[in-house]
Design a protein around this motif. Structure first.
Motif, PDB file in Angstrom:
ATOM      1  N   THR A  93       0.790  -1.246   0.000  1.00 18.13           N
ATOM      2  CA  THR A  93       0.000   0.000   0.000  1.00 18.13           C
ATOM      3  C   THR A  93       0.822   1.297   0.000  1.00 18.13           C
ATOM      4  N   PRO A  94       1.995   1.366   0.640  1.00 19.28           N
ATOM      5  CA  PRO A  94       2.717   2.637   0.613  1.00 19.28           C
ATOM      6  C   PRO A  94       3.043   3.129  -0.801  1.00 19.28           C
ATOM      7  N   LEU A  95       3.025   2.215  -1.780  1.00 16.03           N
ATOM      8  CA  LEU A  95       3.311   2.673  -3.142  1.00 16.03           C
ATOM      9  C   LEU A  95       2.040   2.921  -3.961  1.00 16.03           C
ATOM     10  N   LEU A  96       0.868   2.828  -3.333  1.00 13.61           N
ATOM     11  CA  LEU A  96      -0.374   3.083  -4.076  1.00 13.61           C
ATOM     12  C   LEU A  96      -0.423   4.497  -4.673  1.00 13.61           C
ATOM     13  N   PRO A  97       0.004   5.546  -3.940  1.00 13.09           N
ATOM     14  CA  PRO A  97      -0.030   6.868  -4.564  1.00 13.09           C
ATOM     15  C   PRO A  97       0.817   6.927  -5.834  1.00 13.09           C
ATOM     16  N   SER A  98       1.886   6.144  -5.885  1.00 18.69           N
ATOM     17  CA  SER A  98       2.726   6.134  -7.093  1.00 18.69           C
ATOM     18  C   SER A  98       2.004   5.466  -8.259  1.00 18.69           C
ATOM     19  N   VAL A  99       1.050   4.560  -7.931  1.00 20.87           N
ATOM     20  CA  VAL A  99       0.305   3.880  -8.996  1.00 20.87           C
ATOM     21  C   VAL A  99      -0.687   4.851  -9.646  1.00 20.87           C
ATOM     22  N   THR A 100      -1.186   5.825  -8.889  1.00 21.93           N
ATOM     23  CA  THR A 100      -2.205   6.743  -9.423  1.00 21.93           C
ATOM     24  C   THR A 100      -1.691   7.544 -10.608  1.00 21.93           C
ATOM     25  N   CYS A 101      -0.381   7.708 -10.701  1.00 19.58           N
ATOM     26  CA  CYS A 101       0.155   8.526 -11.780  1.00 19.58           C
ATOM     27  C   CYS A 101       1.098   7.725 -12.676  1.00 19.58           C
ATOM     28  N   GLY A 102       1.138   6.434 -12.476  1.00 13.89           N
ATOM     29  CA  GLY A 102       1.963   5.598 -13.351  1.00 13.89           C
ATOM     30  C   GLY A 102       3.449   5.645 -13.043  1.00 13.89           C
ATOM     31  N   THR A 103       3.826   6.143 -11.863  1.00 17.29           N
ATOM     32  CA  THR A 103       5.248   6.109 -11.499  1.00 17.29           C
ATOM     33  C   THR A 103       5.670   4.658 -11.317  1.00 17.29           C
ATOM     34  N   VAL A 104       4.785   3.874 -10.691  1.00 22.50           N
ATOM     35  CA  VAL A 104       4.976   2.417 -10.712  1.00 22.50           C
ATOM     36  C   VAL A 104       3.668   1.790 -11.200  1.00 22.50           C
ATOM     37  N   ILE A 109       3.389  -3.859  -7.559  1.00 23.05           N
ATOM     38  CA  ILE A 109       3.322  -3.762  -6.096  1.00 23.05           C
ATOM     39  C   ILE A 109       2.452  -4.855  -5.475  1.00 23.05           C
ATOM     40  N   VAL A 110       2.067  -5.837  -6.285  1.00 26.06           N
ATOM     41  CA  VAL A 110       1.258  -6.919  -5.709  1.00 26.06           C
ATOM     42  C   VAL A 110       1.959  -8.262  -5.874  1.00 26.06           C
ATOM     43  N   GLU A 111       1.705  -9.142  -4.938  1.00 24.95           N
ATOM     44  CA  GLU A 111       2.290 -10.487  -4.986  1.00 24.95           C
ATOM     45  C   GLU A 111       1.156 -11.473  -4.694  1.00 24.95           C
ATOM     46  N   PRO A 112       0.942 -12.473  -5.565  1.00 24.86           N
ATOM     47  CA  PRO A 112      -0.137 -13.431  -5.302  1.00 24.86           C
ATOM     48  C   PRO A 112       0.067 -14.148  -3.964  1.00 24.86           C
ATOM     49  N   VAL A 113      -1.035 -14.314  -3.236  1.00 23.10           N
ATOM     50  CA  VAL A 113      -0.944 -14.977  -1.925  1.00 23.10           C
ATOM     51  C   VAL A 113      -0.395 -16.386  -2.084  1.00 23.10           C
ATOM     52  N   ARG A 114      -0.844 -17.065  -3.145  1.00 22.78           N
ATOM     53  CA  ARG A 114      -0.394 -18.453  -3.326  1.00 22.78           C
ATOM     54  C   ARG A 114       1.117 -18.522  -3.536  1.00 22.78           C
ATOM     55  N   GLU A 181     -19.664   9.414  -1.446  1.00 22.77           N
ATOM     56  CA  GLU A 181     -19.682   8.051  -1.996  1.00 22.77           C
ATOM     57  C   GLU A 181     -19.819   8.070  -3.521  1.00 22.77           C
ATOM     58  N   GLU A 182     -20.735   8.932  -4.005  1.00 26.19           N
ATOM     59  CA  GLU A 182     -21.079   8.925  -5.433  1.00 26.19           C
ATOM     60  C   GLU A 182     -20.086   9.707  -6.290  1.00 26.19           C
ATOM     61  N   ASN A 183     -19.483  10.754  -5.720  1.00 26.62           N
ATOM     62  CA  ASN A 183     -18.730  11.688  -6.582  1.00 26.62           C
ATOM     63  C   ASN A 183     -17.226  11.767  -6.320  1.00 26.62           C
ATOM     64  N   CYS A 184     -16.737  11.004  -5.375  1.00 26.23           N
ATOM     65  CA  CYS A 184     -15.295  11.101  -5.072  1.00 26.23           C
ATOM     66  C   CYS A 184     -14.564   9.811  -5.450  1.00 26.23           C
ATOM     67  N   TYR A 185     -13.299   9.971  -5.679  1.00 26.25           N
ATOM     68  CA  TYR A 185     -12.417   8.803  -5.835  1.00 26.25           C
ATOM     69  C   TYR A 185     -11.761   8.549  -4.486  1.00 26.25           C
ATOM     70  N   PHE A 186     -11.498   7.276  -4.211  1.00 24.85           N
ATOM     71  CA  PHE A 186     -10.830   6.913  -2.957  1.00 24.85           C
ATOM     72  C   PHE A 186      -9.458   6.349  -3.295  1.00 24.85           C
ATOM     73  N   LEU A 187      -8.617   6.259  -2.284  1.00 25.09           N
ATOM     74  CA  LEU A 187      -7.273   5.707  -2.519  1.00 25.09           C
ATOM     75  C   LEU A 187      -6.967   4.698  -1.422  1.00 25.09           C
ATOM     76  N   LYS A 188      -7.605   3.517  -1.567  1.00 27.21           N
ATOM     77  CA  LYS A 188      -7.454   2.503  -0.518  1.00 27.21           C
ATOM     78  C   LYS A 188      -6.950   1.193  -1.120  1.00 27.21           C
ATOM     79  N   GLU A 189      -7.508   0.846  -2.274  1.00 26.45           N
ATOM     80  CA  GLU A 189      -7.176  -0.428  -2.908  1.00 26.45           C
ATOM     81  C   GLU A 189      -6.440  -0.177  -4.226  1.00 26.45           C
ATOM     82  N   VAL A 190      -5.886  -1.245  -4.778  1.00 26.46           N
ATOM     83  CA  VAL A 190      -5.170  -1.129  -6.054  1.00 26.46           C
ATOM     84  C   VAL A 190      -6.119  -0.633  -7.155  1.00 26.46           C
ATOM     85  N   GLU A 191      -7.354  -1.157  -7.148  1.00 19.86           N
ATOM     86  CA  GLU A 191      -8.335  -0.733  -8.165  1.00 19.86           C
ATOM     87  C   GLU A 191      -8.614   0.763  -8.064  1.00 19.86           C
ATOM     88  N   ASP A 192      -8.609   1.293  -6.828  1.00 23.45           N
ATOM     89  CA  ASP A 192      -8.849   2.737  -6.650  1.00 23.45           C
ATOM     90  C   ASP A 192      -7.745   3.529  -7.341  1.00 23.45           C
TER      91      ASP A 192
END
Ligand code: FAD
Length: 577
Positions: A93-104, A109-114, A181-192
């Motif tokens: 998660t600490p690198l999620l903000p970097s994902v929002t702009c394509g820095t990474v 930043i994800v690793e399959p649990v299996r 809920e309807e009009n904002c973007y959140f930054l919690k998950e990778v999909e966000d």
């Protein structure tokens, strides 16, 4: 029926045959129902024996920082381990903000649990599902599969456990603000983060369409971030860099119309950091042209406007926006709320555990990470018991020597004592017993003892909702599980002042290793242990090296470092995919 009653009589008169039947029914499964009947005295003991010899079932809910850290350190060979999570991967998660702009990239930043669990010396069963309900009385959880509902087979199932580890994290908190809920973007998950990346590009593509007025272009390019905590600040910094290093080159016609605003209800941004960092960040944002609106509370958000109230003047302002990112803290997930109701914690906001991370109000359930809070025992609740235990000669007074005897147990059991000493620049715990004039006393009575420790509990702090806390809790609990048998025989914890004896384990103790705040333009701020603050370019390089080293696998480490290098050489990718 007649056959069964005849058979029953036969078994009562031939107990060894009964044993055989139980065994054969267990292996073949044929006559299980009959074998379960209490037809003689030997069967329950066999069942008990089997119960004792089977491995205990550990069920872990969640594959975030806490859950994965627990699984990585747990001795899998001693338990029957199952994991339930709607995400079949761990996200850094600490690198999620970097994902929002394509820095990474998101996949870096994800690793399959299996992948993570297959490296363990034992089997871990993973179910991609969401836990809907915890039934602590019957020791089971009800889950629903997250896999495509149209595939054959049932979607809901239940799992039984001996020990349950709840590590489901938290969810976004909108504070019931209308329209969020309807009009904002959140930054919690990778999909966000991926949605934000697409939305930023959308705003630029919309702004350059023909036949728009300049005002419309300007509104489309007004990016508003609500929340001046580390996530909001880091996203604002990333967005500023993305716009000024990459997007202005490919959208030159609108480059002067872009605006970024950061709204914060408190008086300063990054207000949980050292004030030197907070003011450095505010000054840097001012220089970069990021508007910081402190002391403003958001009243509502619509698709075009965000309504805010200035706390100082009481004035309401409507600000037009292209997109709003909401990043104001976290709240409790419904499954945890429901569980809290069941166990008598309904009036709390967050699931409470004791200092051993055991959920309060039920047995064999542990809670880790963002979904929990550690309820630290107050020293004043036990003060008389501590005094009594220390007063060995039962004289009614405590000498320094007697106090020294219990000091270690006291500081382990009540960590706020150490914080109190640090904050009051007291070098030794026995300094607590000094008189008001600062002179040492030979002995103190119970009232003087209470007075000496009266302010200690004020130092109790709740732990922050961070990856650092979650990961340390996961590792701590795994260590306790690994030493369960050993510590039953030889407890390693502090003395139980009220009831006598010792705790099996030492309580969880959080070690703060510092925190970073990347501020854009290759500059970062860091607050490191020992009241050490560092800001600037060199801190950004420290950030790079620490975050690369903290990656969960060599694969993601390689990918993240590769993404940083790619960004340095080619810039960020602005494709809307
Ligand atoms: P999570 O990591 O959120 O994991 C929860 C897990 O539970 C997930 O796998 C989820 O899928 C699963 N789950 C959810 N619901 C269910 C259910 N019903 N049943 C089963 N499983 C479920 N912290 C830092 O220390 N440093 C940072 O730099 C930092 N940066 C951050 C940046 C961002 C953008 C964000 C959002 C957070 C950041 N944090 C940072 C905070 C940190 O990510 C969290 O504190 C940490 O993730 C908490 O770990 P956790 O295991 O409790 O929860």
């Amino acid at each position: 029926m007649r056959f069964f009653s005849y058979f029953n009589k036969f078994l009562r008169s031939h107990p060894s045959s009964a044993k055989l039947l139980v065994l054969s029914s267990i292996s073949g499964g044929g006559l299980v129902a009959y074998a379960d009947l209490p037809s003689d005295k030997e069967k329950p003991s066999l069942a008990l024996e089997q119960e004792e010899t089977r491995k205990k079932r550990v069920l872990v809910l969640g594959t975030g920082w806490a859950g994965i850290s627990f699984l990585k350190d747990l001795d899998i060979s001693s338990y029957d381990v199952q994991v339930v999570s709607p995400r079949n991967y761990f996200a850094f998660t600490p690198l999620l903000p970097s994902v929002t702009c394509g820095t990474v990239e998101a996949r870096s930043i994800v690793e399959p649990v299996r992948n993570i669990v297959k490296k363990r010396n034992g089997e871990v069963k993973f179910w991609e599902a969401e836990c809907l309900k915890v039934d602590a009385v019957n020791k089971k959880v009800i889950c629903r599969s997250y896999v495509n509902e149209n595939l054959p087979g049932k979607n809901e199932f239940s799992l039984e456990y001996d020990y349950l580890v709840v590590a489901v994290g938290a969810q976004v908190n909108t504070f019931n603000t209308p329209g969020v809920e309807e009009n904002c973007y959140f930054l919690k998950e990778v999909e966000d983060a991926q949605s934000i990346r697409r939305a930023v590009i959308d705003c630029f593509e919309k702004a350059v369409l023909p036949e728009l007025t300049e005002e419309e272009r300007r509104i489309n390019l007004h990016f508003v971030i609500v929340g001046g905590g580390p996530t909001g600040v880091e996203f604002a910094a990333e967005l500023h860099d993305f716009v000024h290093e990459d997007l202005v080159k490919i959208y030159p016609s609108v480059k002067d119309l872009v605006a970024i605003s950061l709204i914060q209800s408190g008086d300063h941004i990054l207000n949980t950091y050292d004030e030197r960092i907070s003011s450095f960040a505010e000054q840097k944002f001012q220089r970069d042209g990021i508007e910081v609106l402190t002391g403003h509370r958001v009243l509502s958000v619509s698709d075009r406007l965000i309504d805010v109230k200035a706390k100082s003047t009481g004035q309401n302002v409507s600000i037009p926006h292209g997109m709003v990112v909401w990043s104001t803290g976290v709240g409790t997930r419904p499954v945890v709320k429901d569980f809290m109701e069941q166990i008598g914690q309904g009036n709390r906001k967050v699931l409470a555990t004791d200092e051993w991370l055991r959920v309060k109000g039920c047995d064999d359930v542990y809670g880790l990470g963002d979904c929990t809070t550690v309820d630290q025992k107050k020293i004043m609740e036990d003060i008389s018991a501590i005094f009594e235990a220390a007063d060995k000669d039962k004289s009614g007074t405590l000498t320094i020597e007697e106090f020294k005897d219990v000091i270690e147990d006291v500081t382990i059991r009540y960590p706020q004592v150490e914080l109190y000493l640090q904050n009051n620049h007291l070098s030794d715990i026995t300094d607590l017993l000094k008189g008001a004039d600062g002179n040492e006393r030979d002995e103190v009575d119970i009232e003087e003892f209470k007075l000496a420790l009266a302010n200690v509990d004020k130092q109790t702090k709740s732990l922050p909702a961070t990856a650092q806390v979650a990961a340390q809790q996961g590792a701590y609990l795994a260590r306790c599980f690994n030493k369960r048998e050993k510590c039953k025989a030889e407890p390693e914890g502090p003395r139980k002042f009220r009831s006598g004896g010792r705790h099996e384990f030492r309580p969880f103790r959080y070690r703060h290793l510092g925190q970073f705040a990347p501020l854009g333009g290759e500059q970062a701020a860091a607050e490191l242990p020992g009241d050490w603050v560092s800001v600037g370019h060199s801190t950004q390089w420290l950030w790079y090296s620490i975050y690369a080293s903290k990656q969960v696998s060599w694969r993601t480490r390689y990918l993240v470092v590769g993404d940083w290098t790619r960004r340095f050489v080619f810039g960020r990718d602005s494709s809307r995919i």
